[in-house]
Design a protein around this motif. Sequence first.
Motif, short mmCIF file in Angstrom:
data_model
loop_
_atom_site.label_atom_id
_atom_site.label_comp_id
_atom_site.label_asym_id
_atom_site.label_seq_id
_atom_site.Cartn_x
_atom_site.Cartn_y
_atom_site.Cartn_z
N MET A 44 -0.70 24.99 44.82
CA MET A 44 -0.51 23.94 43.82
C MET A 44 0.42 22.87 44.41
O MET A 44 1.44 23.19 45.02
CB MET A 44 0.09 24.53 42.54
N GLN A 45 0.04 21.60 44.25
CA GLN A 45 0.80 20.50 44.83
C GLN A 45 2.20 20.44 44.21
O GLN A 45 2.38 20.67 43.00
CB GLN A 45 0.07 19.18 44.59
N ARG A 46 3.18 20.14 45.06
CA ARG A 46 4.59 20.18 44.66
C ARG A 46 5.21 18.79 44.80
O ARG A 46 4.95 18.08 45.77
CB ARG A 46 5.30 21.18 45.58
N TYR A 47 6.07 18.42 43.82
CA TYR A 47 6.76 17.13 43.85
C TYR A 47 8.23 17.32 43.50
O TYR A 47 8.57 18.11 42.61
CB TYR A 47 6.11 16.13 42.88
N PHE A 48 9.09 16.59 44.19
CA PHE A 48 10.52 16.62 43.93
C PHE A 48 10.92 15.40 43.11
O PHE A 48 10.48 14.28 43.38
CB PHE A 48 11.29 16.63 45.25
N VAL A 49 11.75 15.63 42.12
CA VAL A 49 12.17 14.55 41.23
C VAL A 49 13.70 14.49 41.17
O VAL A 49 14.39 15.45 41.53
CB VAL A 49 11.60 14.73 39.80
N SER A 50 14.21 13.35 40.73
CA SER A 50 15.65 13.18 40.57
C SER A 50 16.05 13.44 39.12
O SER A 50 15.19 13.58 38.24
CB SER A 50 16.06 11.75 40.97
N VAL A 51 17.34 13.48 38.87
CA VAL A 51 17.85 13.70 37.50
C VAL A 51 17.34 12.63 36.56
O VAL A 51 16.99 12.89 35.40
CB VAL A 51 19.39 13.72 37.51
N ASN A 52 17.27 11.38 37.04
CA ASN A 52 16.84 10.27 36.19
C ASN A 52 15.37 10.32 35.82
O ASN A 52 14.93 9.61 34.91
CB ASN A 52 17.14 8.94 36.89
N ASP A 53 14.60 11.13 36.54
CA ASP A 53 13.16 11.22 36.25
C ASP A 53 12.85 12.17 35.11
O ASP A 53 11.71 12.21 34.64
CB ASP A 53 12.40 11.71 37.50
N VAL A 54 13.84 12.96 34.68
CA VAL A 54 13.59 14.02 33.70
C VAL A 54 14.34 13.74 32.40
O VAL A 54 15.55 13.48 32.40
CB VAL A 54 14.04 15.39 34.25
N GLN A 55 13.63 13.78 31.29
CA GLN A 55 14.23 13.66 29.96
C GLN A 55 13.64 14.77 29.10
O GLN A 55 12.44 14.80 28.84
CB GLN A 55 13.94 12.29 29.35
N MET A 56 14.54 15.70 28.71
CA MET A 56 14.09 16.88 27.98
C MET A 56 13.04 17.62 28.84
O MET A 56 13.33 18.03 29.93
CB MET A 56 13.54 16.50 26.60
N ASN A 57 11.84 17.76 28.34
CA ASN A 57 10.80 18.47 29.11
C ASN A 57 9.72 17.52 29.62
O ASN A 57 8.60 17.94 29.93
CB ASN A 57 10.15 19.57 28.25
N THR A 58 10.07 16.22 29.72
CA THR A 58 9.12 15.22 30.20
C THR A 58 9.60 14.62 31.51
O THR A 58 10.77 14.23 31.64
CB THR A 58 8.93 14.09 29.16
N VAL A 59 8.71 14.54 32.48
CA VAL A 59 9.02 13.98 33.80
C VAL A 59 8.20 12.71 34.00
O VAL A 59 7.00 12.67 33.69
CB VAL A 59 8.69 14.98 34.92
N THR A 60 8.85 11.67 34.53
CA THR A 60 8.17 10.42 34.84
C THR A 60 8.08 10.27 36.36
O THR A 60 9.10 10.31 37.05
CB THR A 60 8.93 9.21 34.25
N ILE A 61 6.88 10.11 36.87
CA ILE A 61 6.64 9.95 38.30
C ILE A 61 6.25 8.51 38.59
O ILE A 61 5.32 7.97 37.97
CB ILE A 61 5.51 10.89 38.79
N GLN A 62 6.96 7.89 39.54
CA GLN A 62 6.69 6.50 39.91
C GLN A 62 6.61 6.37 41.43
O GLN A 62 6.80 7.33 42.17
CB GLN A 62 7.78 5.57 39.34
N GLY A 63 6.35 5.15 41.89
CA GLY A 63 6.42 4.85 43.32
C GLY A 63 5.39 5.58 44.16
O GLY A 63 4.23 5.75 43.76
N ASP A 64 5.83 6.02 45.34
CA ASP A 64 4.92 6.66 46.30
C ASP A 64 4.29 7.94 45.74
O ASP A 64 3.11 8.22 46.01
CB ASP A 64 5.66 6.98 47.60
N ASP A 65 5.08 8.71 44.98
CA ASP A 65 4.54 9.95 44.43
C ASP A 65 3.46 9.67 43.38
O ASP A 65 2.47 10.40 43.30
CB ASP A 65 5.66 10.81 43.82
N ARG A 66 3.68 8.62 42.61
CA ARG A 66 2.65 8.23 41.63
C ARG A 66 1.36 7.85 42.35
O ARG A 66 0.26 8.25 41.94
CB ARG A 66 3.18 7.08 40.78
N HIS A 67 1.51 7.08 43.43
CA HIS A 67 0.34 6.69 44.23
C HIS A 67 -0.36 7.92 44.81
O HIS A 67 -1.60 8.02 44.79
CB HIS A 67 0.76 5.75 45.36
N HIS A 68 0.41 8.85 45.32
CA HIS A 68 -0.17 10.05 45.92
C HIS A 68 -0.94 10.87 44.89
O HIS A 68 -2.04 11.36 45.16
CB HIS A 68 0.95 10.90 46.55
#
Length: 249
Positions: free
Chosen positions: A1-25
């Motif tokens: 399963m594909q894996r992505y690393f996120v920062s503290v600012n990307d996570v709110q409660m149980n929701t993650v927002t992916i932007q930039g290069d990872d969003r493109h990927h």
Amino acid sequence: MQRYFVSVNDVQMNTVTIQGDDRHHMANVMRFQPGDQVVICQPDETSHIGVIDQIHPEEIKITLLEELDEQKELPITVTVAQGMPKGDKLELIAQKGTELGMHSLLPVQMDRSIVKWDGKKEAKKRARLEKIVKEASEQSHRTIIPHILPMTSLKELDLHQYDYCLVANEIEAKQTDHSSTFREVLGKINKNDQILIVIGPEGGFSEKELAFLDHEHVYSIRLGKRILRTETAPLYVLAALSFYFEEWS
């Protein structure tokens, strides 16, 4: 399963927002669709299964599901202090070191280092190395991304912050009566210890550097009876540590 690393600012409660290069990927390379699942790794070293909810032109929304019970990291913390090598060898060390469990990579300017970094070049090189270790962490299913530390000199190293400092010394490899083997040093290391591996550049350590390290009471070790290239030596040590602490022990 594909894996992505996120920062503290990307996570709110149980929701993650992916932007930039990872969003493109995710959207353009992997071609994920809503409902697909990925693994999300957070800075606190926890990882979760996440399900893709929404795919927008600028961001992707993911809902975190159950937390995974993963034991992917070495039980010791290993920093590689690498004498600055030529060409793209540092990139190779960063990539393969990440696969083998390295925690941090510390570029060190040494007497026989040919490569020189100025401030602007260092920033560009560090950004490149950070990208490499992030991608290697995703590929090798790590739960953390290794740190790329600011370049330093050998004498500026704070050796006392580590429990053990291991120096790969080619002189030891040439000695047939060598008694202080790498295996004996491994037997002294405990889980959760902080380990520093010091590797010389292509030309090896200068006599002045060896005298400095000897004065600091480091462990000068032999990595087999052959002379290894500068990019091979740290990988040898990391592989040995991985085998000893994760498989043999």
